[in-house]
Motif scaffolding. Structure first.
Motif, PDB file in Angstrom:
ATOM      1  N   UNK A 214      -3.861   6.553   2.973  1.00 40.90           N
ATOM      2  CA  UNK A 214      -3.362   5.190   2.775  1.00 40.90           C
ATOM      3  C   UNK A 214      -1.843   5.131   2.933  1.00 40.90           C
ATOM      4  N   UNK A 215      -1.144   6.154   2.442  1.00 43.97           N
ATOM      5  CA  UNK A 215       0.321   6.181   2.603  1.00 43.97           C
ATOM      6  C   UNK A 215       0.693   6.331   4.074  1.00 43.97           C
ATOM      7  N   UNK A 216      -0.022   7.196   4.781  1.00 42.53           N
ATOM      8  CA  UNK A 216       0.246   7.357   6.216  1.00 42.53           C
ATOM      9  C   UNK A 216      -0.038   6.051   6.954  1.00 42.53           C
ATOM     10  N   UNK A 217      -1.178   5.417   6.661  1.00 44.19           N
ATOM     11  CA  UNK A 217      -1.507   4.140   7.299  1.00 44.19           C
ATOM     12  C   UNK A 217      -0.492   3.065   6.926  1.00 44.19           C
ATOM     13  N   UNK A 218      -0.022   3.071   5.684  1.00 44.15           N
ATOM     14  CA  UNK A 218       0.986   2.100   5.258  1.00 44.15           C
ATOM     15  C   UNK A 218       2.301   2.270   5.994  1.00 44.15           C
TER      16      UNK A 218
ATOM     17  N   UNK B  45       0.839  -1.203   0.000  1.00 43.19           N
ATOM     18  CA  UNK B  45       0.000   0.000   0.000  1.00 43.19           C
ATOM     19  C   UNK B  45       0.874   1.254   0.000  1.00 43.19           C
ATOM     20  N   UNK B  46       1.927   1.266   0.795  1.00 45.66           N
ATOM     21  CA  UNK B  46       2.816   2.435   0.843  1.00 45.66           C
ATOM     22  C   UNK B  46       3.522   2.648  -0.492  1.00 45.66           C
TER      23      UNK B  46
ATOM     24  N   UNK C 229       3.747   5.786  -5.522  1.00 42.26           N
ATOM     25  CA  UNK C 229       3.646   5.917  -6.973  1.00 42.26           C
ATOM     26  C   UNK C 229       2.564   6.934  -7.353  1.00 42.26           C
ATOM     27  N   UNK C 230       1.405   6.848  -6.690  1.00 44.11           N
ATOM     28  CA  UNK C 230       0.296   7.750  -7.003  1.00 44.11           C
ATOM     29  C   UNK C 230       0.650   9.202  -6.662  1.00 44.11           C
ATOM     30  N   UNK C 231       1.337   9.416  -5.561  1.00 44.32           N
ATOM     31  CA  UNK C 231       1.754  10.776  -5.196  1.00 44.32           C
ATOM     32  C   UNK C 231       2.769  11.306  -6.209  1.00 44.32           C
ATOM     33  N   UNK C 232       3.711  10.461  -6.611  1.00 46.35           N
ATOM     34  CA  UNK C 232       4.691  10.863  -7.614  1.00 46.35           C
ATOM     35  C   UNK C 232       4.007  11.229  -8.932  1.00 46.35           C
TER      36      UNK C 232
END
Length: 162
Positions: A71-75, A24-25, A30-33
């Motif tokens: 999701x990145x924070x949770x990952x 997930x991280x 990738x999505x943030x990039x």
């Protein structure tokens, strides 16, 4: 003392959660990039569209930006909680339970927030396969992390010293 019968179950859940949180991280990164590279650029003569979201992502829908961030924070927190969990598996005593349980609980709460945003994103439709993977993992992680928390608490009893 600790109930040794739950140790293999806890180990399996911990490894599964660690792998899913890491995936997930990575997908979230990738999505943030992608959002940074393809971001919305406003020139001096342009104005923002009427329904412009505060966190703009060129993929997905209006909920994607919020979902990806949480999701990145949770990952990241979930992966760190898994490291504390591995330490607990190594020692398997009441003293190592405290940091493992606290970090697992924080990761679970953040996972629930991301799962709620995933449900909103699913409801709005219009996303790609990588976002669907993140959504699925967050929904699965909300259940497996909860079972992991129950399992580590069920395997220990506090020893009274005389």
């Amino acid at each position: 003392m600790a109930n040794e019968q739950l140790k293999p179950i806890v180990s399996l859940l911990l490894f599964l959660n660690f792998c899913m949180y890491a995936i997930v991280a990575v997908i979230g990164g990738w999505a943030i990039n992608l959002a940074i590279n393809r971001g919305f650029i406003i020139g001096p003569e342009l104005v923002l569209p009427a329904n412009f979201p505060p966190i703009f992502f060129p993929i997905g829908n209006m909920a994607t930006g919020f979902f990806v961030i949480f999701a990145v924070i949770a990952g990241a927190i979930g992966t760190a909680a898994a490291v504390a969990g591995f330490n607990h598996i190594r020692f398997w005593n009441y003293d190592s339970l405290q940091p493992a349980a606290a970090s697992a609980l924080i990761a679970w709460v953040l996972t629930l927030v991301a799962m709620g945003l995933a449900c909103k994103e699913i409801n709005l439709d219009g996303r790609n396969a990588k976002l669907r993977t993140m959504e699925s993992f967050m929904i699965i992680l909300s259940a497996t992390q909860f079972v992991y928390i129950l399992a580590i608490h069920g395997g220990h009893q506090r020893r009274v010293r005389n």
